[in-house]
Design a protein around this motif. Sequence first.
Motif, mmCIF file in Angstrom:
data_model
loop_
_atom_site.group_PDB
_atom_site.id
_atom_site.type_symbol
_atom_site.label_atom_id
_atom_site.label_comp_id
_atom_site.label_asym_id
_atom_site.label_seq_id
_atom_site.Cartn_x
_atom_site.Cartn_y
_atom_site.Cartn_z
ATOM 1 N N MET A 195 -3.643 2.124 13.352
ATOM 2 C CA MET A 195 -4.119 3.545 13.840
ATOM 3 C C MET A 195 -2.927 4.479 14.237
ATOM 4 O O MET A 195 -1.977 3.832 14.977
ATOM 5 C CB MET A 195 -4.981 3.558 14.976
ATOM 6 N N VAL A 196 -2.841 5.464 13.613
ATOM 7 C CA VAL A 196 -1.564 6.335 13.690
ATOM 8 C C VAL A 196 -2.085 7.598 14.756
ATOM 9 O O VAL A 196 -3.106 8.004 14.613
ATOM 10 C CB VAL A 196 -1.156 6.880 12.380
ATOM 11 N N SER A 197 -1.160 7.982 15.393
ATOM 12 C CA SER A 197 -1.385 9.051 16.536
ATOM 13 C C SER A 197 -1.138 10.370 15.712
ATOM 14 O O SER A 197 -1.541 11.403 16.223
ATOM 15 C CB SER A 197 -0.215 8.962 17.579
ATOM 16 N N ARG A 198 -0.897 10.486 14.411
ATOM 17 C CA ARG A 198 -0.782 11.487 13.608
ATOM 18 C C ARG A 198 -2.125 12.393 13.517
ATOM 19 O O ARG A 198 -2.148 13.604 13.542
ATOM 20 C CB ARG A 198 -0.099 11.134 12.493
ATOM 21 N N ASP A 199 -3.343 11.409 13.445
ATOM 22 C CA ASP A 199 -4.528 12.083 12.908
ATOM 23 C C ASP A 199 -5.467 11.934 13.912
ATOM 24 O O ASP A 199 -6.795 12.789 13.544
ATOM 25 C CB ASP A 199 -4.843 11.016 11.888
ATOM 26 N N ARG A 200 -5.308 11.560 15.098
ATOM 27 C CA ARG A 200 -6.392 11.596 16.181
ATOM 28 C C ARG A 200 -5.880 12.002 17.551
ATOM 29 O O ARG A 200 -4.702 11.279 17.817
ATOM 30 C CB ARG A 200 -7.106 10.170 16.412
ATOM 31 N N ASN A 201 -6.580 12.720 18.432
ATOM 32 C CA ASN A 201 -6.161 12.759 19.792
ATOM 33 C C ASN A 201 -6.673 11.781 20.491
ATOM 34 O O ASN A 201 -7.478 10.809 19.722
ATOM 35 C CB ASN A 201 -6.628 14.129 20.311
ATOM 36 N N ARG A 202 -6.545 11.711 21.606
ATOM 37 C CA ARG A 202 -6.829 10.410 22.534
ATOM 38 C C ARG A 202 -8.161 10.181 22.814
ATOM 39 O O ARG A 202 -8.835 8.934 22.752
ATOM 40 C CB ARG A 202 -6.256 10.255 23.782
ATOM 41 N N LEU A 203 -9.095 11.454 22.348
ATOM 42 C CA LEU A 203 -10.663 10.996 22.594
ATOM 43 C C LEU A 203 -11.098 10.349 21.283
ATOM 44 O O LEU A 203 -12.048 9.427 21.242
ATOM 45 C CB LEU A 203 -11.298 12.493 22.458
ATOM 46 N N ALA A 204 -10.518 10.685 20.175
ATOM 47 C CA ALA A 204 -10.817 10.445 18.779
ATOM 48 C C ALA A 204 -10.412 8.685 18.896
ATOM 49 O O ALA A 204 -11.366 7.937 18.293
ATOM 50 C CB ALA A 204 -10.490 11.341 17.735
ATOM 51 N N MET A 205 -9.256 8.778 19.314
ATOM 52 C CA MET A 205 -8.792 7.065 19.341
ATOM 53 C C MET A 205 -9.711 6.318 20.101
ATOM 54 O O MET A 205 -9.825 5.164 19.440
ATOM 55 C CB MET A 205 -7.442 7.192 19.739
ATOM 56 N N GLN A 206 -9.938 6.836 21.115
ATOM 57 C CA GLN A 206 -10.782 5.735 22.073
ATOM 58 C C GLN A 206 -12.069 5.565 21.597
ATOM 59 O O GLN A 206 -12.671 4.538 21.527
ATOM 60 C CB GLN A 206 -10.709 6.368 23.222
ATOM 61 N N ALA A 207 -12.726 6.458 21.053
ATOM 62 C CA ALA A 207 -14.261 6.483 20.428
ATOM 63 C C ALA A 207 -14.014 5.411 19.056
ATOM 64 O O ALA A 207 -14.887 4.643 19.077
ATOM 65 C CB ALA A 207 -14.579 7.918 19.988
ATOM 66 N N ASP A 208 -13.004 5.594 18.550
ATOM 67 C CA ASP A 208 -12.995 4.661 17.064
ATOM 68 C C ASP A 208 -12.561 3.126 17.769
ATOM 69 O O ASP A 208 -13.133 2.277 16.809
ATOM 70 C CB ASP A 208 -11.663 5.296 16.195
ATOM 71 N N ILE A 209 -11.726 3.262 18.825
ATOM 72 C CA ILE A 209 -11.382 1.772 19.315
ATOM 73 C C ILE A 209 -12.639 1.047 19.615
ATOM 74 O O ILE A 209 -13.015 0.065 19.465
ATOM 75 C CB ILE A 209 -10.314 1.778 20.332
ATOM 76 N N LEU A 210 -13.494 1.900 20.659
ATOM 77 C CA LEU A 210 -14.781 1.311 20.866
ATOM 78 C C LEU A 210 -15.654 0.777 19.711
ATOM 79 O O LEU A 210 -16.328 -0.277 19.661
ATOM 80 C CB LEU A 210 -15.524 2.527 21.788
ATOM 81 N N GLY A 211 -15.729 1.778 18.796
ATOM 82 C CA GLY A 211 -16.641 1.553 17.600
ATOM 83 C C GLY A 211 -16.152 0.219 16.825
ATOM 84 O O GLY A 211 -16.656 -0.550 16.488
ATOM 85 N N ALA A 212 -14.926 0.228 16.783
ATOM 86 C CA ALA A 212 -14.259 -0.864 15.802
ATOM 87 C C ALA A 212 -14.513 -2.398 16.505
ATOM 88 O O ALA A 212 -14.848 -3.030 15.916
ATOM 89 C CB ALA A 212 -12.604 -0.605 15.702
ATOM 90 N N TYR A 213 -14.203 -1.996 17.880
ATOM 91 C CA TYR A 213 -14.466 -3.391 18.415
ATOM 92 C C TYR A 213 -15.923 -3.902 18.451
ATOM 93 O O TYR A 213 -15.995 -4.990 18.367
ATOM 94 C CB TYR A 213 -13.948 -3.381 19.936
ATOM 95 N N ALA A 214 -16.637 -2.761 18.748
ATOM 96 C CA ALA A 214 -18.176 -3.114 18.587
ATOM 97 C C ALA A 214 -18.613 -3.875 17.269
ATOM 98 O O ALA A 214 -19.380 -4.698 17.132
ATOM 99 C CB ALA A 214 -19.197 -1.934 18.748
ATOM 100 N N LEU A 215 -17.977 -3.253 16.308
ATOM 101 C CA LEU A 215 -18.194 -4.009 14.832
ATOM 102 C C LEU A 215 -17.403 -5.383 14.608
ATOM 103 O O LEU A 215 -17.258 -5.681 13.499
ATOM 104 C CB LEU A 215 -17.754 -2.884 13.809
#
Lengths: 142, 307, 230
Positions: free
Chosen positions: B79-99
């Motif tokens: 995950m690069v910090s170039r493309d996402r702010n902290r909201l998007a990062m955390q949302a994606d982390i929750l989703g990735a872990y859930a899957l």
Amino acid sequence: MDNFEPEIVAFCCHYCGYTAADMAGTRRISYPSNVKIIRVPCTGKVDAIHLMKALEKGADGVYIAACLEGDCHFKDGNLRAVAHVEKIKKTLEDLGWEPERVAMMNFSAAMGQQFAQAAEEFTEKIKALGPSPASQATSKAV
Amino acid sequence: MKTESRLEKVLASGQLAVTSEVGPPRGCNIDIVKEKANMIKDHVDGINITDNQTAMVRMSSIAAGVALKQMGLDPIIQMVSRDRNRLAMQADILGAYALGCNTMLCLSGDHPQFGDHPMAKPVYDIDSINMIKMVKDMRDEAKFQGGADITEPPKMFIGAAANPFADPFELRVMRLAKKVAAGVDFIQTQCIFNTAKFEEWMKQVVDRGLDEKVAILAGITPMKSLGMAKYMKSKVPGMDIPDEVIDRLAGVDKDKQAEEGIKMAIEQMQRLKECKGVKGFHIMAIEWEEKVPELVEGAGLSPRPKV
Amino acid sequence: MITAEQKPLQEILGYIAPYEKILVVGCNECVTVCAAGGRKEVGLLSSAIRLNSAKAGKKIEVLEHTLERQCDPEYVDQLAELAGQVDAVVSLACGCGIQTVASQYPIPVFPGVNTKFMGASESQGIWAERCMGCGDCMLGITGGICPIARCSKSIMNGPCGGSVNGKCEISPDVDCAWQLIWDRLVELGLQDRYEELVAAKDWRPAGGGGPRKIIREDLASSKIITEDNA
């Protein structure tokens, strides 16, 4: 158009360009009377706005006659002048004018012959270009 | 154990770990990812999926990672910090872990200037070090970065990158120390070609005791050709390629260079297996995934442990 | 100061094409210093507009005026008479000045410059970005060099892995801000400070909280001003 006599303004520095013109005079080397000389203490004093104003008021061509590069009496006034000429050439290009209507020339005080020859060539070039849009507008107004 | 990550288990067992990577396609064909993963799956403990590598749009790292998870493999989400702010990062982390994705790598990412969307607005809301801290706090404190509680927190095994060859050299160990302080679990280094300089860096890491707090996987890239070596030396920023690497490749026939490159990578791994603090290898075989098994076997790292 | 660059001439000419009488307004502050919108540039642009109309055979009248400051209503008030005589205005001030003029007169006001950044002069004719106005200055902990404005990735804990020979990965012409910060910390004997983690930035003061405003009660209150004057 055949008998078009352009108005040309030459900003000449006191130390070189103007002295070269003077030398041409004393040695009776003729150059076109179309060239109107404005003596300036140094071409570094010629600002972009002076070139623009000359064109705006109907000059068909404008040039700066400065000292040879490296020989400016005030160190680098002639280099500043080049920068202004380049800037105005670019502006003219953006406006769809011929950038050749503005030129930079360098002479030493002894180059009377070359001054006269350059004045002749520049006048011919402007004749070939024809009247500037502004001078056409001015003559219509008269 | 902090997580369910296979990589964490392998490292905890005291054996050298091996990871490798797969770049997702610039299109929707997920089979490309699966094929590449199948080539390497029996020889690695985790497979990195790059995230818009070199700032070029590619299939999402998480989507490709989930596909690997469904194959029973162990993806490492980048995950690069170039493309996402902290909201998007955390949302994606929750989703990735859930899957099912339980291992990730926190990076700042190449600047958009390099890629195919140089006109994009770079995000860089938080840097990679603060990303590490954010993921750690999500896992260990069950807190979002903004401070609120997470009801079912993601238990990510947290990785990051280190480039021992970037400048200024004296900061390279100090910056690693900052990543450790932020809570990183493992490090995958930039491709190593200047082995001596890497060992010098590693010695400083060990001297500060950082190797006790973070598992360092040495980055290995086999050279495919002399041309590749020369290109990387002159064109890729932060790459340190000594003349002896160039000379050795130049010393063999053109059609033997690939073989020589593999040999060099294997020798390098054998040398670094003895380097104190090195806990494994991260093999980046760029568009050459099929060679990963040969490299792993050649380095005596096969078979991979069952954990 | 705020830096700006003149817009392409054709863009400006496109804006004013429908109008016959326009006013070109300069500003004596920042845009004068960076030679984008002072009295000189007002003259040059006006002159260029006139040359263009001569070529197009179109009549256009161009008035010129340069204000002491275009971002203060008091100064912009001075345009009332001139603005009443023209069809449109071209402002050579920064975006703040352009908007102040536009807010005070019911005629079209067009930008003549692109406002660039808050920068300092590196040498004559060269300006470089130094501040992004993040609203929470961290120069005190970074040796006086701003990572927000000068690091391509605004990294709080740099340098990233792309720093080579003191230059940024995006271009060999761009200094790595974190190399500069480190060198400066070493010079000041403050290297130890480097390893303190700098927390994720709160971007609210930087504009993340919506358009920003400063209200200084002591100055905004008309009562105090009257007392001071008395």
